[in-house]
Scaffold this active site. Structure first.
Site, PDB file in Angstrom:
ATOM      1  N   SER A  84     -30.218  33.363  70.060  1.00 25.60           N
ATOM      2  CA  SER A  84     -30.888  34.364  69.229  1.00 25.60           C
ATOM      3  C   SER A  84     -30.683  35.807  69.658  1.00 25.60           C
ATOM      4  CB  SER A  84     -32.383  34.052  69.147  1.00 25.60           C
ATOM      5  OG  SER A  84     -32.593  32.929  68.328  1.00 25.60           O
ATOM      6  N   TYR A 177     -41.770  33.521  63.638  1.00 25.93           N
ATOM      7  CA  TYR A 177     -40.328  33.476  63.905  1.00 25.93           C
ATOM      8  C   TYR A 177     -39.640  32.526  62.935  1.00 25.93           C
ATOM      9  CZ  TYR A 177     -36.293  33.740  67.077  1.00 25.93           C
ATOM     10  OH  TYR A 177     -35.068  33.977  67.646  1.00 25.93           O
ATOM     11  N   SER A 178     -38.592  33.007  62.280  1.00 29.17           N
ATOM     12  CA  SER A 178     -37.844  32.180  61.332  1.00 29.17           C
ATOM     13  C   SER A 178     -36.381  32.591  61.321  1.00 29.17           C
ATOM     14  CB  SER A 178     -38.424  32.316  59.919  1.00 29.17           C
ATOM     15  OG  SER A 178     -37.625  31.618  58.985  1.00 29.17           O
ATOM     16  N   ASN A 179     -35.508  31.653  61.637  1.00 29.30           N
ATOM     17  CA  ASN A 179     -34.070  31.938  61.594  1.00 29.30           C
ATOM     18  C   ASN A 179     -33.598  32.290  60.187  1.00 29.30           C
ATOM     19  OD1 ASN A 179     -33.506  31.511  64.355  1.00 29.30           O
ATOM     20  ND2 ASN A 179     -33.462  29.297  64.053  1.00 29.30           N
ATOM     21  N   GLY A 323     -32.353  33.998  73.982  1.00 36.13           N
ATOM     22  CA  GLY A 323     -31.862  32.972  73.074  1.00 36.13           C
ATOM     23  C   GLY A 323     -32.000  31.583  73.652  1.00 36.13           C
TER      24      GLY A 323
END
Length: 369
Positions: A84, A177-179, A323
């Protein structure tokens, strides 16, 4: 499985040194001790670190073994999948486009991707670009629905998976949190520039500041180009580690596909805080209006626009991201005073206590003067 032993590399002695050299030796010895402890006490195969001083000098450290099967040494400043941290690179490109007048942070994403973002409680006319970068959109996280059989994905497929699920909350009302937010940000970059996100990151960041060991893998490229420790994953805390080094990174794309080294990350975050990657207005936007993000990043953490602030035990803050990716975990960042430190381990961590120990290695490296 071969025994994992801590291997001290680059330890300095303080005898016959000037006071400033002795101080530097103590600081770097602290980083080495932290890596050794991670390997010896947490069962991590390999740990790597890079510490950058205020004058830009960089020291690298390793502990453990690079490959459990062969006992190979850990490559100094080896490449790892940085997960990330990719989000910060994506956010920088978006903010550069904001500075060029091609994107507005407060415009709805429907302005750039008309009709694309629709679902149960989801409407791209209500979600602003700022919400994507700040993780306040309410969009469901597609990675929660991928299952165990990760395959090759196109970015639009990742978005489609997310849009099959209900919105988490109304845009701008909460943080989660969201990709998916960063897949959308990447798609927006491609729509606005008519170039691939990988090309934009390479041209606008990697080449501009001379990151020699950083790249965005090509579609379907499951390899790591340069020397690297083998990456491992455990299905459960008691399970043996299995090699997951070669894995198609398309499932992470703009949210987590990149490969880099600790020293390149030191340089990237330092340049981001004090260099000319962004115009002053956009650099300020990235770090102001932060929202609490402790549930994902630990005590005191706050999330800006693709950038996380964390308090230092010695006072002040450092800025980075971190990440988590199958095979690797990375933590670190930089201070506005010019110090930087990044740590990587060759095992994706599922235990928050262990992640906290990695964070403390970063903190100790940044706080030693």
């Amino acid at each position: 499985m071969p025994a994992v032993a801590a291997v001290a590399v680059g330890v300095l002695t303080t005898s016959a040194m000037t006071p400033s050299a002795a101080s530097a030796a103590i600081r770097h010895d602290t980083a080495q001790q932290g890596l050794n402890a991670l390997v010896a006490e947490e069962g991590i195969p390999a740990a790597l670190a890079s510490v950058q001083s205020r004058d830009g000098r960089n020291r690298t450290y390793t502990a453990g073994v690079g490959d459990l099967a062969t006992g190979a040494a850990v490559p100094r400043d080896g490449q790892v999948r940085v997960g990330s941290n990719t989000k910060t690179f994506t956010a920088v490109v978006v903010l550069q486009l904001v500075g060029e007048g091609k994107i507005s942070l407060d415009a709805p994403i429907d302005t750039y991707l008309p009709g694309v973002v629709r679902g149960d409680g989801i409407d791209g006319r209500r979600i602003k670009v700022r919400h994507l970068l700040q993780q306040t959109s309410g969009l469901p996280n597609y990675s929660n629905y991928l299952g165990e059989d990760v395959q090759h994905f196109e970015p639009r497929q990742l978005l489609d998976i997310a849009l099959q699920h209900k919105a988490e909350f109304d845009p701008g009302t909460r943080w989660k949190y969201s990709n998916t937010n960063y897949v959308l940000a990447g798609l927006m970059v491609e729509k606005v520039t008519h170039r691939s996100l990988a090309q934009q990151i390479d041209q606008r960041i990697i080449q501009k500041i001379g990151l020699r060991h950083t790249y965005f893998p090509a579609p379907g490229d499951a390899t790591i180009r340069e020397p690297h420790p083998t990456g491992y994953y455990r299905d459960s805390p008691d399970a043996p580690p299995r090699d997951v080094t070669e894995l198609d990174p398309s499932w992470a794309w703009a949210a987590g596909a990149m490969i880099s080294t600790n020293s390149d990350l030191d340089r990237f975050f330092s340049e981001l805080l004090t260099g000319d990657l962004l115009k002053p207005a956009q650099r300020a936007e990235m770090r102001t209006g932060t929202v609490p993000a402790e549930e994902t990043f630990g005590p005191g953490a706050r999330y800006g626009l693709g950038l996380v602030s964390k308090p230092l035990s010695c006072g002040g803050l450092y800025w980075g991201h971190g990440g988590s990716y199958p095979g690797y975990e990375t933590r670190g960042g930089a201070t506005v005073g010019g110090r930087a430190a990044n740590v990587a381990v060759s095992l994706q961590l599922s235990d928050e206590a262990t992640r906290g120990r990695v964070d403390r290695v970063v903190d100790a490296a940044l706080c030693r003067r």
